[in-house]
Enzyme design. Structure first.
Site, PDB file in Angstrom:
ATOM      1  N   ARG A   1       0.814  -1.237   0.000  1.00  0.00           N
ATOM      2  CA  ARG A   1       0.000   0.000   0.000  1.00  0.00           C
ATOM      3  C   ARG A   1       0.837   1.272   0.000  1.00  0.00           C
ATOM      4  O   ARG A   1       0.355   2.353   0.299  1.00  0.00           O
ATOM      5  CB  ARG A   1      -0.980   0.036   1.167  1.00  0.00           C
ATOM      6  CG  ARG A   1      -1.997  -1.075   1.117  1.00  0.00           C
ATOM      7  CD  ARG A   1      -3.306  -0.650   1.740  1.00  0.00           C
ATOM      8  NE  ARG A   1      -4.266  -1.722   1.630  1.00  0.00           N
ATOM      9  CZ  ARG A   1      -4.431  -2.672   2.550  1.00  0.00           C
ATOM     10  NH1 ARG A   1      -3.712  -2.656   3.642  1.00  0.00           N
ATOM     11  NH2 ARG A   1      -5.331  -3.608   2.369  1.00  0.00           N
TER      12      ARG A   1
ATOM     13  N   LYS B   1       3.118  11.941 -11.236  1.00  0.00           N
ATOM     14  CA  LYS B   1       2.460  10.957 -12.107  1.00  0.00           C
ATOM     15  C   LYS B   1       3.341   9.716 -12.189  1.00  0.00           C
ATOM     16  O   LYS B   1       4.528   9.828 -12.511  1.00  0.00           O
ATOM     17  CB  LYS B   1       2.259  11.519 -13.518  1.00  0.00           C
ATOM     18  CG  LYS B   1       1.112  12.502 -13.633  1.00  0.00           C
ATOM     19  CD  LYS B   1       0.860  12.886 -15.088  1.00  0.00           C
ATOM     20  CE  LYS B   1      -0.264  13.881 -15.226  1.00  0.00           C
ATOM     21  NZ  LYS B   1      -0.446  14.357 -16.615  1.00  0.00           N
TER      22      LYS B   1
ATOM     23  N   GLU C   1      10.241  19.338 -24.067  1.00  0.00           N
ATOM     24  CA  GLU C   1       9.367  19.623 -22.918  1.00  0.00           C
ATOM     25  C   GLU C   1       9.744  20.986 -22.306  1.00  0.00           C
ATOM     26  O   GLU C   1       8.883  21.711 -21.806  1.00  0.00           O
ATOM     27  CB  GLU C   1       9.456  18.522 -21.858  1.00  0.00           C
ATOM     28  CG  GLU C   1       8.933  17.150 -22.315  1.00  0.00           C
ATOM     29  CD  GLU C   1       7.406  17.053 -22.412  1.00  0.00           C
ATOM     30  OE1 GLU C   1       6.701  18.034 -22.103  1.00  0.00           O
ATOM     31  OE2 GLU C   1       6.925  15.970 -22.826  1.00  0.00           O
TER      32      GLU C   1
ATOM     33  N   LYS D   1       7.022  23.882 -14.030  1.00  0.00           N
ATOM     34  CA  LYS D   1       6.171  22.695 -13.833  1.00  0.00           C
ATOM     35  C   LYS D   1       5.678  22.611 -12.384  1.00  0.00           C
ATOM     36  O   LYS D   1       4.497  22.362 -12.134  1.00  0.00           O
ATOM     37  CB  LYS D   1       6.913  21.426 -14.241  1.00  0.00           C
ATOM     38  CG  LYS D   1       6.066  20.201 -13.953  1.00  0.00           C
ATOM     39  CD  LYS D   1       6.298  18.990 -14.778  1.00  0.00           C
ATOM     40  CE  LYS D   1       5.242  17.940 -14.417  1.00  0.00           C
ATOM     41  NZ  LYS D   1       5.418  16.679 -15.063  1.00  0.00           N
TER      42      LYS D   1
ATOM     43  N   GLU E   1      -4.710  17.446 -12.155  1.00  0.00           N
ATOM     44  CA  GLU E   1      -5.050  17.790 -13.544  1.00  0.00           C
ATOM     45  C   GLU E   1      -6.553  17.974 -13.779  1.00  0.00           C
ATOM     46  O   GLU E   1      -7.136  17.431 -14.714  1.00  0.00           O
ATOM     47  CB  GLU E   1      -4.481  16.710 -14.484  1.00  0.00           C
ATOM     48  CG  GLU E   1      -4.314  17.229 -15.912  1.00  0.00           C
ATOM     49  CD  GLU E   1      -3.582  16.264 -16.823  1.00  0.00           C
ATOM     50  OE1 GLU E   1      -2.425  15.920 -16.520  1.00  0.00           O
ATOM     51  OE2 GLU E   1      -4.164  15.869 -17.835  1.00  0.00           O
TER      52      GLU E   1
ATOM     53  N   ARG F   1      -3.333  22.295 -14.811  1.00  0.00           N
ATOM     54  CA  ARG F   1      -2.256  21.338 -15.143  1.00  0.00           C
ATOM     55  C   ARG F   1      -2.352  20.881 -16.606  1.00  0.00           C
ATOM     56  O   ARG F   1      -1.362  20.444 -17.197  1.00  0.00           O
ATOM     57  CB  ARG F   1      -2.279  20.130 -14.189  1.00  0.00           C
ATOM     58  CG  ARG F   1      -1.104  19.191 -14.430  1.00  0.00           C
ATOM     59  CD  ARG F   1      -0.854  18.200 -13.312  1.00  0.00           C
ATOM     60  NE  ARG F   1       0.291  17.370 -13.616  1.00  0.00           N
ATOM     61  CZ  ARG F   1       0.888  16.559 -12.765  1.00  0.00           C
ATOM     62  NH1 ARG F   1       0.435  16.457 -11.545  1.00  0.00           N
ATOM     63  NH2 ARG F   1       1.935  15.842 -13.125  1.00  0.00           N
TER      64      ARG F   1
ATOM     65  N   ASN G   1      -0.161  19.852 -21.200  1.00  0.00           N
ATOM     66  CA  ASN G   1      -0.475  18.965 -22.332  1.00  0.00           C
ATOM     67  C   ASN G   1      -0.276  19.647 -23.680  1.00  0.00           C
ATOM     68  O   ASN G   1      -0.529  19.041 -24.723  1.00  0.00           O
ATOM     69  CB  ASN G   1      -1.921  18.454 -22.219  1.00  0.00           C
ATOM     70  CG  ASN G   1      -2.110  17.574 -21.004  1.00  0.00           C
ATOM     71  OD1 ASN G   1      -1.149  16.963 -20.534  1.00  0.00           O
ATOM     72  ND2 ASN G   1      -3.313  17.526 -20.467  1.00  0.00           N
TER      73      ASN G   1
ATOM     74  N   HIS H   1       0.766  17.776 -26.810  1.00  0.00           N
ATOM     75  CA  HIS H   1       0.702  16.332 -26.522  1.00  0.00           C
ATOM     76  C   HIS H   1      -0.474  15.610 -27.183  1.00  0.00           C
ATOM     77  O   HIS H   1      -0.415  14.404 -27.366  1.00  0.00           O
ATOM     78  CB  HIS H   1       0.684  16.088 -25.012  1.00  0.00           C
ATOM     79  CG  HIS H   1       2.038  16.233 -24.382  1.00  0.00           C
ATOM     80  ND1 HIS H   1       2.721  17.428 -24.355  1.00  0.00           N
ATOM     81  CD2 HIS H   1       2.862  15.321 -23.787  1.00  0.00           C
ATOM     82  CE1 HIS H   1       3.884  17.248 -23.743  1.00  0.00           C
ATOM     83  NE2 HIS H   1       3.999  15.981 -23.401  1.00  0.00           N
TER      84      HIS H   1
ATOM     85  N   HIS I   1       1.134  12.713 -28.975  1.00  0.00           N
ATOM     86  CA  HIS I   1       0.907  11.294 -28.646  1.00  0.00           C
ATOM     87  C   HIS I   1       0.440  10.521 -29.876  1.00  0.00           C
ATOM     88  O   HIS I   1       0.814   9.355 -30.058  1.00  0.00           O
ATOM     89  CB  HIS I   1      -0.132  11.159 -27.527  1.00  0.00           C
ATOM     90  CG  HIS I   1       0.446  11.411 -26.161  1.00  0.00           C
ATOM     91  ND1 HIS I   1      -0.281  11.919 -25.122  1.00  0.00           N
ATOM     92  CD2 HIS I   1       1.698  11.213 -25.669  1.00  0.00           C
ATOM     93  CE1 HIS I   1       0.492  12.036 -24.046  1.00  0.00           C
ATOM     94  NE2 HIS I   1       1.697  11.619 -24.360  1.00  0.00           N
TER      95      HIS I   1
ATOM     96  N   HIS J   1       9.833  10.395 -27.298  1.00  0.00           N
ATOM     97  CA  HIS J   1       8.654  11.166 -26.900  1.00  0.00           C
ATOM     98  C   HIS J   1       8.781  12.662 -27.238  1.00  0.00           C
ATOM     99  O   HIS J   1       7.877  13.262 -27.816  1.00  0.00           O
ATOM    100  CB  HIS J   1       8.434  10.975 -25.390  1.00  0.00           C
ATOM    101  CG  HIS J   1       7.326  11.789 -24.827  1.00  0.00           C
ATOM    102  ND1 HIS J   1       5.998  11.552 -25.116  1.00  0.00           N
ATOM    103  CD2 HIS J   1       7.337  12.875 -23.985  1.00  0.00           C
ATOM    104  CE1 HIS J   1       5.240  12.431 -24.481  1.00  0.00           C
ATOM    105  NE2 HIS J   1       6.028  13.247 -23.791  1.00  0.00           N
TER     106      HIS J   1
HETATM  107  N1  GLY Z   1       3.703  15.397 -18.230  1.00  0.00           N
HETATM  108  C1  GLY Z   1       2.657  16.289 -17.947  1.00  0.00           C
HETATM  109  C2  GLY Z   1       2.264  16.301 -16.507  1.00  0.00           C
HETATM  110  O1  GLY Z   1       3.028  15.881 -15.651  1.00  0.00           O
HETATM  111  O2  GLY Z   1       1.189  16.728 -16.205  1.00  0.00           O
END
Ligand code: GLY
Length: 353
Positions: free
Chosen positions: A109, A131, A173, A213, A223, A227, A231, A234, A238, A253
């Protein structure tokens, strides 16, 4: 979500001692991949604070960011006596920090973890912001959780052994962070000489990029709103990345994101009035440094399909983040199929493919 501590290191050993000291633990594990075992572990191996650490080594690159590798990490932790009070350090690029963060956050956990990103992409993006996850069922980052590292230690010394393609990939980025922040930062990124890197200057740019960031993640960790600014580039990026993989010519990427930025700045110009000269300057930089992903109009439908399956969409509407100026962000923008095809025409004409 807990706020994570992000440190731009001047002395990695000292910073690591401090970070580990804040996480009392019974056992210490280091997750790395075969690349970082060969190139980055030798840098930290001699640190006294790591002398009892146990290594867990996984296969490198995105192809190993899967359930099998995750199960391997859980099993290694379990078999080697990890408890809820153990600590894990992820030493590597985005694959290691994403998968390692997820493994740590789910083992018993959740155990605490520290990220030491070793690629530019991981420093300015993947390792910061909480993330974590793995690819699943053919989809990137399909399974994961928001769960921040206790500390992220960024040491630009690692960049000196990074190859040019991975450097450029991470820089895309940073360019995105420039576009969503200030004209000044955007301009200094376009003026930086990526072919003859001044590492001291790069470290200062990395610090700014990470701060941009962090500021956004702090306002909206899960997000729900702002946030989504992260994107930019992206949605199309993507789709380009998945399309390139499917066409058996995979791209890093950041390259896909750079090409996605060209497309989404075009939309920004059309839909929210982003200035044409800034579109041209950014496009020129991307064309010069990233080349082009080529495709023809028979492949538009496939690219559109990939955009439709993006996990950022709601109710089947393709979601874009657009700009009306550098730093002026418009989230939750949409476009019709015809507009998307027109954007792909623009990309092919302006990038010369
Ligand atoms: N890679 C975009 C974010 O961390 O929200």
């Amino acid at each position: 979500m807990n706020k994570q501590e992000v440190i731009i290191c001047h002395d990695l050993e000292e910073n690591l001692v401090g970070a580990i000291g804040k996480c009392p633990h019974d056992k210490l594990f280091i997750l790395l991949d075969e690349h970082t075992r060969d190139y980055c572990w030798p840098v930290v191996q001699k640190f006294d604070v790591l002398k009892e650490a146990e290594l867990i080594c996984i296969g490198p690159e995105d192809v190993h960011k899967n359930l099998e590798t995750l199960a391997f990490v859980w099993k290694e932790l379990g078999d080697r006596g990890a408890t809820r009070h153990s600590l894990m350090i992820n030493l590597g690029g985005g694959m290691v920090t994403d998968l390692g963060g997820f493994a740590a956050s789910t083992f018993k956990r959740g155990i605490k973890y520290i990220n030491i990103p070793t690629t530019l992409l991981a420093m300015v993006d993947a390792s910061v912001g909480g993330k974590t996850g793995i690819n699943f069922n053919g989809l990137k980052n399909e399974i994961g959780v928001f769960s921040p590292a206790q500390s992220v230690l960024i040491d630009s010394e690692f960049l000196k052994t990074l190859d040019a393609h991975n450097l450029f990939s991470g820089y895309a980025e940073m360019l995105k962070h420039g576009l969503i922040s200030t004209c000044e930062h955007w301009a200094e990124l376009l003026n930086f000489d990526l072919n003859k890197v001044d590492y001291k200057a790069l470290q200062a740019l990395v610090a700014k990029s990470v701060q941009i960031k962090e500021d956004i993640v702090e306002q909206d960790p899960f997000e729900k709103g702002i946030r989504k600014a992260l994107n930019l580039g992206h949605t199309v990026g993507h789709a380009f990345e998945s399309f390139a993989l499917e066409s058996k010519r995979p791209v890093l990427h950041g390259y896909a994101v750079a090409w996605g930025i060209v497309c989404e700045l075009y939309f920004s110009h059309l839909k929210t009035g982003f200035p044409k000269d800034k579109l041209r300057q950014t496009l020129q930089f991307i064309k010069e440094h990233y080349g082009v992903l080529s495709f023809d109009c028979k492949q538009y439908d496939r690219l559109y399909e990939f955009m439709k399956h993006d996990k950022k969409n709601t109710a089947g509407v393709i979601n874009f983040t657009l700009l009306s100026e550098v730093g002026e962000i418009h989230i939750n923008q949409s476009a019709t199929k015809e507009e998307i095809f027109d954007m792909l025409d623009f990309y092919r004409e302006s990038m010369g493919c």
